[in-house]
Motif scaffolding. Structure first.
Motif, PDB file in Angstrom:
ATOM      1  N   LEU A   1     -45.845 -14.631  -2.090  1.00 37.43           N
ATOM      2  CA  LEU A   1     -46.209 -12.964  -1.382  1.00 37.43           C
ATOM      3  C   LEU A   1     -45.722 -12.115  -1.979  1.00 37.43           C
ATOM      4  CD1 LEU A   1     -45.950 -14.530   2.720  1.00 37.43           C
ATOM      5  CD2 LEU A   1     -47.714 -14.761   1.027  1.00 37.43           C
ATOM      6  N   PRO A   2     -45.919 -11.468  -3.906  1.00 41.41           N
ATOM      7  CA  PRO A   2     -45.200 -10.833  -3.463  1.00 41.41           C
ATOM      8  C   PRO A   2     -46.084  -9.147  -3.298  1.00 41.41           C
ATOM      9  CG  PRO A   2     -46.893 -11.734  -4.799  1.00 41.41           C
ATOM     10  CD  PRO A   2     -46.686 -12.535  -3.877  1.00 41.41           C
ATOM     11  N   HIS A   3     -44.919  -8.388  -2.847  1.00 41.25           N
ATOM     12  CA  HIS A   3     -45.295  -7.398  -2.092  1.00 41.25           C
ATOM     13  C   HIS A   3     -43.395  -6.006  -3.022  1.00 41.25           C
ATOM     14  CE1 HIS A   3     -41.889  -9.009  -0.052  1.00 41.25           C
ATOM     15  NE2 HIS A   3     -41.172  -7.830   0.306  1.00 41.25           N
ATOM     16  N   ALA A   4     -44.571  -5.011  -2.509  1.00 35.39           N
ATOM     17  CA  ALA A   4     -43.730  -4.191  -2.130  1.00 35.39           C
ATOM     18  C   ALA A   4     -42.062  -3.693  -1.528  1.00 35.39           C
ATOM     19  CB  ALA A   4     -44.035  -2.740  -2.909  1.00 35.39           C
ATOM     20  N   PRO A   5     -41.802  -3.598  -1.621  1.00 38.60           N
ATOM     21  CA  PRO A   5     -40.317  -3.982  -0.303  1.00 38.60           C
ATOM     22  C   PRO A   5     -40.062  -2.513   0.134  1.00 38.60           C
ATOM     23  CG  PRO A   5     -39.058  -3.248  -1.973  1.00 38.60           C
ATOM     24  CD  PRO A   5     -40.755  -3.326  -2.906  1.00 38.60           C
ATOM     25  N   LEU A   6     -40.098  -2.621   1.586  1.00 35.52           N
ATOM     26  CA  LEU A   6     -40.026  -1.727   2.594  1.00 35.52           C
ATOM     27  C   LEU A   6     -38.555  -0.504   1.854  1.00 35.52           C
ATOM     28  CD1 LEU A   6     -39.985  -3.623   6.015  1.00 35.52           C
ATOM     29  CD2 LEU A   6     -42.048  -1.659   5.582  1.00 35.52           C
ATOM     30  N   LEU A   7     -39.332   1.209   2.514  1.00 33.34           N
ATOM     31  CA  LEU A   7     -38.431   1.644   1.879  1.00 33.34           C
ATOM     32  C   LEU A   7     -37.607   2.960   3.117  1.00 33.34           C
ATOM     33  CD1 LEU A   7     -36.497   1.681  -0.384  1.00 33.34           C
ATOM     34  CD2 LEU A   7     -38.336   3.609  -1.057  1.00 33.34           C
ATOM     35  N   ASP A   8     -36.966   3.228   2.923  1.00 32.86           N
ATOM     36  CA  ASP A   8     -36.861   3.970   4.984  1.00 32.86           C
ATOM     37  C   ASP A   8     -37.486   5.620   4.235  1.00 32.86           C
ATOM     38  OD1 ASP A   8     -35.162   6.967   3.987  1.00 32.86           O
ATOM     39  OD2 ASP A   8     -33.735   4.761   3.389  1.00 32.86           O
ATOM     40  N   SER A   9     -37.740   6.102   4.828  1.00 37.37           N
ATOM     41  CA  SER A   9     -38.822   8.141   4.274  1.00 37.37           C
ATOM     42  C   SER A   9     -37.846   9.149   4.720  1.00 37.37           C
ATOM     43  CB  SER A   9     -39.597   7.289   4.610  1.00 37.37           C
ATOM     44  OG  SER A   9     -39.729   7.656   6.576  1.00 37.37           O
ATOM     45  N   VAL A  10     -36.527   8.892   4.728  1.00 38.68           N
ATOM     46  CA  VAL A  10     -35.712   9.772   5.177  1.00 38.68           C
ATOM     47  C   VAL A  10     -35.524  10.323   3.697  1.00 38.68           C
ATOM     48  CG1 VAL A  10     -33.911  10.646   5.767  1.00 38.68           C
ATOM     49  CG2 VAL A  10     -34.968   9.264   7.333  1.00 38.68           C
TER      50      VAL A  10
ATOM     51  N   GLN B   1     -35.775  -2.919   1.534  1.00 40.24           N
ATOM     52  CA  GLN B   1     -35.529  -4.304   2.201  1.00 40.24           C
ATOM     53  C   GLN B   1     -36.541  -4.870   1.568  1.00 40.24           C
ATOM     54  OE1 GLN B   1     -34.933  -3.912   6.206  1.00 40.24           O
ATOM     55  NE2 GLN B   1     -34.937  -6.285   6.439  1.00 40.24           N
ATOM     56  N   PRO B   2     -36.630  -6.263   1.481  1.00 36.39           N
ATOM     57  CA  PRO B   2     -37.743  -7.561   1.054  1.00 36.39           C
ATOM     58  C   PRO B   2     -38.203  -7.709   2.853  1.00 36.39           C
ATOM     59  CG  PRO B   2     -36.170  -8.555   0.876  1.00 36.39           C
ATOM     60  CD  PRO B   2     -35.554  -7.186   0.947  1.00 36.39           C
ATOM     61  N   ALA B   3     -39.857  -8.212   2.448  1.00 34.37           N
ATOM     62  CA  ALA B   3     -40.654  -8.748   3.690  1.00 34.37           C
ATOM     63  C   ALA B   3     -40.014  -9.670   4.043  1.00 34.37           C
ATOM     64  CB  ALA B   3     -41.946  -8.828   3.639  1.00 34.37           C
ATOM     65  N   LEU B   4     -39.169 -10.998   3.068  1.00 36.05           N
ATOM     66  CA  LEU B   4     -38.970 -12.316   3.362  1.00 36.05           C
ATOM     67  C   LEU B   4     -37.425 -11.775   1.965  1.00 36.05           C
ATOM     68  CD1 LEU B   4     -41.833 -14.653   2.988  1.00 36.05           C
ATOM     69  CD2 LEU B   4     -39.890 -13.850   4.879  1.00 36.05           C
ATOM     70  N   ALA B   5     -36.757 -12.575   2.141  1.00 33.47           N
ATOM     71  CA  ALA B   5     -35.218 -12.147   1.283  1.00 33.47           C
ATOM     72  C   ALA B   5     -35.381 -13.265   0.152  1.00 33.47           C
ATOM     73  CB  ALA B   5     -34.307 -12.643   1.834  1.00 33.47           C
ATOM     74  N   ALA B   6     -35.408 -13.102  -1.345  1.00 31.80           N
ATOM     75  CA  ALA B   6     -35.009 -14.216  -2.175  1.00 31.80           C
ATOM     76  C   ALA B   6     -33.951 -14.677  -2.825  1.00 31.80           C
ATOM     77  CB  ALA B   6     -36.181 -13.289  -3.467  1.00 31.80           C
TER      78      ALA B   6
ATOM     79  N   ALA C   1     -41.478  -0.571  10.858  1.00 29.57           N
ATOM     80  CA  ALA C   1     -42.524  -1.418  10.775  1.00 29.57           C
ATOM     81  C   ALA C   1     -41.440  -2.495   9.849  1.00 29.57           C
ATOM     82  CB  ALA C   1     -42.870  -1.602   9.050  1.00 29.57           C
ATOM     83  N   ALA C   2     -41.826  -3.964  10.878  1.00 33.02           N
ATOM     84  CA  ALA C   2     -40.852  -5.062  10.854  1.00 33.02           C
ATOM     85  C   ALA C   2     -41.212  -5.666   9.666  1.00 33.02           C
ATOM     86  CB  ALA C   2     -40.711  -5.601  11.788  1.00 33.02           C
ATOM     87  N   PRO C   3     -40.528  -6.192   8.515  1.00 26.17           N
ATOM     88  CA  PRO C   3     -40.314  -6.887   7.688  1.00 26.17           C
ATOM     89  C   PRO C   3     -41.441  -8.579   8.209  1.00 26.17           C
ATOM     90  CG  PRO C   3     -37.720  -6.787   8.028  1.00 26.17           C
ATOM     91  CD  PRO C   3     -38.707  -5.829   9.037  1.00 26.17           C
ATOM     92  N   GLU C   4     -41.092  -8.587   9.312  1.00 20.01           N
ATOM     93  CA  GLU C   4     -41.606 -10.078   9.646  1.00 20.01           C
ATOM     94  C   GLU C   4     -43.691  -9.409   9.842  1.00 20.01           C
ATOM     95  OE1 GLU C   4     -38.928  -8.760  11.133  1.00 20.01           O
ATOM     96  OE2 GLU C   4     -37.925 -10.744  11.420  1.00 20.01           O
ATOM     97  N   GLU C   5     -44.084  -8.419  10.162  1.00 18.43           N
ATOM     98  CA  GLU C   5     -44.987  -7.289  10.127  1.00 18.43           C
ATOM     99  C   GLU C   5     -45.788  -8.005   8.553  1.00 18.43           C
ATOM    100  OE1 GLU C   5     -44.227  -4.092  12.442  1.00 18.43           O
ATOM    101  OE2 GLU C   5     -44.027  -4.757  14.040  1.00 18.43           O
TER     102      GLU C   5
END
Lengths: 163, 775, 297
Positions: free
Chosen positions: B76-85, B95-100, B256-260
């Motif tokens: 499930l390739p994806h761009a990681p989540l990042l805080d927007s501050v 932060q990945p949705a699933l750790a590798a 957003a939850a990584p799980e979402e």
């Protein structure tokens, strides 16, 4: 039909849910909460923890409240289950207890409400003159995260006083 | 007096309640879609571990009945989540949705298991074999900052996410000149927002094309939509996010939850709807946590009790990632800005640090970073009061801001308030409650009073005054339908706050229609304009409500223009309760609407013939205030604390609905109660939380929380529409302080200094010197 | 959240139940209030066969035998015991404790025997059963039947001396003696939670005191503390009514006896409560229960 006296991973059961009799095949490991939600459309039975701590899944089982997530569906074979939907059917006016909850702002997100109502209903049935200590003891196992219990206490008192 | 006039401020019963009472709410866990699969995550049992390629072996799991797929990060390739501050010096932690190859906290997900039924998915998740390589870990900021500590992120040296010192005025001079300095350490507890409905989402791929519909238990559908677009690469306009009924949130469901993200990706990968419903243990361990600041605070005072300066080191335990949306600075950084509280203290210094640890990331929870520094400051004030021989309430009264607007030392402009009046009301509400003799001889009674200011109604200006980068504005759409019904579309759904009721009250009053004729639509990104922040930060009444009021005023003008054209009446027209009156004639809004939509001659005469307005709003900063008083009994035989009485005084400016204000205040106070006395996630030395079930993580129940006495003051904001300020976090900011101060007061003869929360029986007895051997 | 895969059988006779319970991985299911949540938590190892006792006839009785002892069947619900006039009259200790065990919905389903058999060291009912000289009547395979004192039945936290195939058919409890006072007190940070420590006191008419503690040690700690009530003073009712006995607690003797007992037994130390806290709780609750028992006279 397999003999229920012998170990089996699925069982046939019959139970009444809010006055509708249902015949179900359930897994041995299936809880009453799961069976009610997934096989009987009783979505008013909510699962907040699945381990008997929060009370969101409280139903009436043969005349006494029970946490449906702590009862196996098989154990409810032959039983009558009532959920929050038994308090007021479709098109029927809200029951006095439900009206009291509304009038006293006893719910916010509503997730705990069905279980809370079932516990309160049992209390008022058994102790129509319940005082504050008895109300608290009766609802001690129903967790609410939104209201701080203020409206809930007022609502149960109001429903009690209305009787 | 018409029903609609006075709709703002009326104690209207909630429109939400009927279906909730009947059990007709539909949460994510109640929704089904054809061919839906249930998702369960495989999670790390270790606080830190590495995974070699091929470490995840799903063969046994895939052979189990009903299992459709086991997907990992590689699938499930994806761009990681990042805080927007955007704050200078804040390091980022993708932060990945699933750790590798690496897991950084116990509970971090590494695989998503899809099966026909939930139980099958759980069985399969248990059957996934993972060759974990446990690694060294750090659990506290002290451990993380120690030389040679294991790095949570290789590129972040010293696990230091952020370090900054902020100085306002001349704190050094103030401390040097002080007659009294009180040093107050506080180790704040780590909490969980623990809404009764956990997180969850259901993602359904569109038939054909790359679109996705996601039902999510979220506080901000538009926020989640944006995150999904960023992570999955699906264009935002082909993403639709819908918040169904949501069973509480308190901040947990803002980010957003990584799980979402993982669920969305999985649904797209398998081409079937996928649903994830968070379990309670899962939520307590793996969902973001809250609070967890280590504070060293000091107050400088004059002999006369003037508060000269506040100084604090605020160290936040960020957890393993600076979590998306508000970042780890939601705790110590925000806490620094509100150190002055409601007091006119001119000199402030804050040293702010945030450290990464191998624990669950920290995210917003009611009261955010304001709570624990507030508690420390109030405890210190009480100790100062005792040292100076001044009553705690009186010491506060001498220092409370009385003239508005007041620019705090840290740059917040308090617009209006009733700081002293609220304090006096709180004191009055508990008067006499401490006099009743306790039940047992070794039970002590104590009183705590605290005053607070709450940065409510956060728009971008409010964020700026907190030196926070945070786009917080809303657009709303207001329309009158052809049959005269009014529809307000907003981007801020409820999780229990009653927006469908309160926002309808605003529209009804401003537009001149009946509340019953106003419907609020809030849940679906396809149907609503963007709210950049969603429901949070006590902002909805001010931002969304303000936008609706402005929209309604414009729409009202259009309705009046239609009426004027239809009536051809020179007399002034009035519009109230859905009826326009001019002279002896009247028309209903329904008639106006029908004409406006279908009468071509009328439409030709009007400059703006349509009855739809879109309104953008980003209000000025506004600040609510209040006071909370607690009377407690401390049983020295057991260490048990019973709260005998709670007084809750609230001033949120113009109230939209006082009943709902009280409900919010009560809920917030109860949560503060839990923070003071019961709740602690409590990571053990093995890196796993002890509070991993509702039997271990103790939340307040009806037998614990006393009845509360309420009082309101109303200090309308001069800066906002209708003077509304917003509220909701109040008690969560201040109730822990009220209770902690009351306990310290009860044990003042023992000189008990509260240094840790929660105030468990063991801590109370130890503080009273009663927990040694043989006593 | 959902339970692990398992099989379930609902035997119709005790004999069939005991046979099923001999199988590997078999576990008895009665009220389910302890067992089902444990299974839902998926904390291994889990039983693979649940033997549901719910269909066994005649096991839900609460009765009083000719010798005055109370008999509580394996399937008698906690709620039934809570409401039973027999329990109120002859085992007030049990009635007091039951009001604090969980919540109404858990007492509606949970059984008295089930809680005793679960042997949670902090739970009320195992300690109360020991305090009341409880005897477990154990049914075994092949129609075997034996009796064992509850104090001997409980082997440690969550462990009993039941052998595979055995189940507790009923619990027998000694009745309160004439003039005896019974008091149950417990403490937890949250009301109606499993206590950290609970104290059962039995104060005989002659002033002899007995203390049983839940949550203090690995199993209920039961001890006779000796004569702690001062000799009864008879006070005749001048109206010709029955003489009343008033009894005062010898506080110094009580304190010394309790401290001696606690000093001889180290308290548990775990994540719920450190040892020093348990010691203080035990001391406080024991003395308060003794004082209450004396004052109730």
């Amino acid at each position: 039909m397999p003999d229920p006296r012998e170990p089996a991973t699925t069982h046939e059961i019959e139970l009444t849910v809010d006055a509708t009799t249902r015949r179900l095949t359930v897994e041995a490991r299936e809880t009453l909460a799961e069976a009610l939600r997934e096989r009987c459309d009783a979505l008013g039975v909510r699962i907040g923890c699945g381990e008997g701590h929060c009370g969101a899944c409280t139903v009436d089982l043969d005349g006494a409240t029970a946490r449906a997530c702590t009862v196996l569906a098989v154990q409810a074979d032959g039983a009558a289950v009532r959920t929050v939907e038994s308090l007021a059917g479709p098109g029927e006016p809200l029951a006095p207890l439900q009206r009291a909850f509304r009038e006293q702002h006893a719910l916010q997100c509503g997730f705990c409400t069905a279980g809370m109502l079932m516990s309160a209903e049992e209390l008022l049935r058994e102790r129509p003159r319940a005082d504050d200590d008895e109300i608290r003891a009766a609802l001690s196992g129903n967790l609410c995260r939104c209201t701080g219990y203020q409206g809930i206490l007022r609502a149960v008192r109001a429903a009690r006083d209305e009787r | 007096m018409s029903a609609a006039a006075g709709a703002i401020g009326a104690r209207r019963r909630r429109v939400e309640d009927e279906r909730l009472l009947r059990g007709q709410a539909r949460h994510v866990g109640d929704l089904t879609r054809p061919r839906m699969l249930e998702a369960v995550f495989v999670r790390s049992p270790h606080p830190a571990a590495r995974l070699a390629p091929g470490a995840i072996d799903a063969r046994r799991a895939l052979a189990l009945p009903g299992v459709a797929a086991v997907l990992t990060a590689a699938d499930l390739p994806h761009a990681p989540l990042l805080d927007s501050v955007r704050i200078d010096g804040l390091r980022k932690t993708p932060q990945p949705a699933l750790a590798a190859e690496r897991v950084r906290f116990a509970g971090e997900p590494v695989a998503i298991v899809l099966a026909e039924r939930r139980a099958q998915a759980e069985d399969a998740a248990a059957a996934v074999a993972v060759a974990w390589e446990p690694a060294p870990f750090a659990l506290t900021p002290e451990q993380a900052a120690a030389p040679g500590a294991p790095l949570v992120h290789d590129e972040i040296a010293g696990n230091l996410l952020y370090a900054e010192r902020k100085r306002y005025g001349d704190p050094d001079g103030a401390f040097a000149a002080a007659d009294l300095v009180i040093e107050q350490p506080l180790t704040g507890n780590r909490q969980s927002a623990a809404p009764l409905e956990g997180r969850g989402c259901l993602a359904e791929p569109a038939a054909g094309g790359d679109g996705l519909t996601v039902w999510a238990s979220t506080m901000g559908p538009h926020l989640l939509r944006r995150r999904l677009a960023q992570s999955t690469g699906i264009p935002e306009q082909r993403l639709r996010v819908i918040a169904p009924d949501v069973g509480g949130s308190f901040g947990l469901k803002i980010p957003a939850a990584p799980e979402e993200i993982a669920v969305a990706l999985a649904a797209r990968a398998v081409g079937r709807p996928v649903r994830w419903v968070e379990g309670r243990r899962e939520q307590l361990v793996a969902a973001p946590h809250a609070k967890d600041q280590r504070i060293a605070l000091a107050l400088a005072l004059s002999r006369a009790g003037e508060l000269l300066a506040v100084r604090a080191t605020l160290v936040g335990n960020a957890g393993a990632y600076s979590f998306n949306s508000a970042s780890a600075l939601i705790e110590p950084y925000l806490g620094a800005g509100l150190l002055p509280g409601p007091y006119a203290v001119a000199h402030v210094e804050a040293e702010i640090r945030s450290l990464l640890t191998n624990t669950s990331p920290i995210s917003p929870y009611r009261g955010v970073g304001w709570t624990q520094p507030h508690t420390a400051r109030e405890l210190a004030l009480d100790r100062a009061a005792r040292a100076l021989g001044i009553a705690p309430a009186e010491l506060r009264r001498r220092n409370l801001v009385t003239r508005f607007p007041h620019r705090s030392a840290t740059g917040m402009v308090y617009d209006s308030g009733s700081y002293v009046a609220s304090l006096e009301s709180a004191v009055e509400l508990v008067a006499g409650a401490a006099e009743a003799a306790p039940s047992e001889p070794d039970v002590r009674v104590g009183v705590g009073v605290t005053t607070y200011v709450e940065p409510a109604g956060w728009g971008s200006d409010g964020a700026l005054q907190s030196e926070w980068s945070f786009a917080s504005h809303d657009a709303v759409r207001l329309q009158v339908d052809p049959t005269g019904g009014v529809l307000a579309a907003v981007g801020t759904p409820s999780q229990g706050q009653g927006h469908a009721t309160t926002l309808a009250q605003v529209v009804a009053e401003e537009l001149g229609v009946r509340v019953e004729d106003v419907a609020i639509v809030a849940q679906d990104t396809d149907a609503t304009p963007v709210s950049t922040a969603g429901t949070r930060a006590s902002r909805v009444a001010t931002v969304t409500g303000g936008a609706l009021a402005l929209a309604a005023r414009r729409l009202r003008e259009r309705l009046l223009a239609v009426a004027a054209a239809l009536l051809d009446e020179p007399a002034p027209l009035t519009l109230a309760d859905g009826i326009v009156r001019g002279g002896a004639r009247e028309l209903t809004v329904r008639e106006l609407a029908e004409a406006a939509h279908f009468d071509p001659a009328l439409r030709a005469r009007l400059a703006e013939p349509d009855l739809v307005v879109t309104q953008f709003h980003d209000p000025a900063a506004a600040y609510s205030n209040g006071a909370i008083a607690a009377v407690v009994e401390v049983d020295l035989g057991t260490g048990g604390v019973t709260v005998r009485r709670l007084a809750v005084v609230e001033d949120c400016g113009t109230m939209l609905n006082p009943t709902i204000v009280e409900g919010q205040a009560a809920g917030a106070v109860a949560q503060g109660f839990g923070g003071a006395l019961l709740e602690d996630v409590a990571y053990g030395p093995d890196g796993l939380p002890r509070g991993d079930s509702l039997g271990g993580y103790l939340l307040p129940r009806i037998a614990d929380v006393p009845e509360m006495a309420f009082a309101h003051h109303v200090s309308p904001s001069p800066l906002t529409v209708n003077g509304v300020k917003g509220m909701g976090e109040s008690g969560a900011i201040a109730a822990p302080a009220a209770i902690a101060c009351a306990v310290a007061d009860a044990l003042a003869p023992e000189r008990f200094v509260v240094e840790r929360l929660p105030l468990t029986p063991a801590r109370v007895l130890a503080g009273a010197g009663l927990l040694e051997e043989g006593r | 959240m959902s339970l692990p895969p398992l099989a379930l059988a609902r035997p119709a006779t005790v004999a069939a139940a005991t046979e099923l319970l001999r199988r590997d991985g078999a576990r008895a299911l009665a009220g389910g209030q302890s067992l089902v949540p444990l299974l839902a938590a998926r904390l291994t190892p889990a039983p693979t066969l649940l033997v549901d006792l719910g269909a066994l006839p005649g096991l839900d009785a609460i009765a009083r035998d000719d010798d005055g002892w109370l008999r509580i069947g394996a399937l008698a619900r906690q709620r039934a015991a809570e409401r039973s006039p027999l329990v109120a009259a002859h085992a007030p200790l049990l009635a007091q404790a039951l009001a604090l065990v969980g919540h109404p919905s858990t007492r509606n389903r949970g059984t008295v025997v089930g809680s005793v058999a679960h042997a949670d060291p902090a739970a009320e009912l195992p300690a109360v059963a020991v305090a009341l000289d409880g005897v477990a009547v154990v049914a075994g395979p092949g129609g075997a039947r034996r009796e064992t004192p509850v104090a001997a039945l409980i082997a440690g936290p969550g462990r009993t001396t039941l052998a595979p195939g055995e189940l507790i058919a009923e619990l027998r409890l000694a009745p309160a003696a004439a003039g005896e006072r019974q008091v149950w007190l417990e403490f937890a940070p949250r009301r109606f939670d499993l206590p950290l420590v609970g104290a059962a006191v039995r104060l005989a008419a002659d002033g002899d005191a007995r203390l049983t503690l839940a949550g203090y040690a690995e199993a209920p700690l039961d001890a006779r503390l000796g004569p702690l009530g001062r000799p009864a003073l008879e006070q005749a009712d001048d109206g010709g009514g029955p003489a009343r006995r008033s009894r005062a607690l010898d506080r110094a003797a009580a304190t010394a006896a309790v401290e001696r007992l606690l000093a001889a037994h180290p308290p548990r130390d775990d994540a719920r409560a450190p040892a020093a806290l348990r010691r203080r709780l035990a001391r406080t609750l024991a003395l308060r229960a003794l004082a209450k028992a004396a004052a109730d006279a």
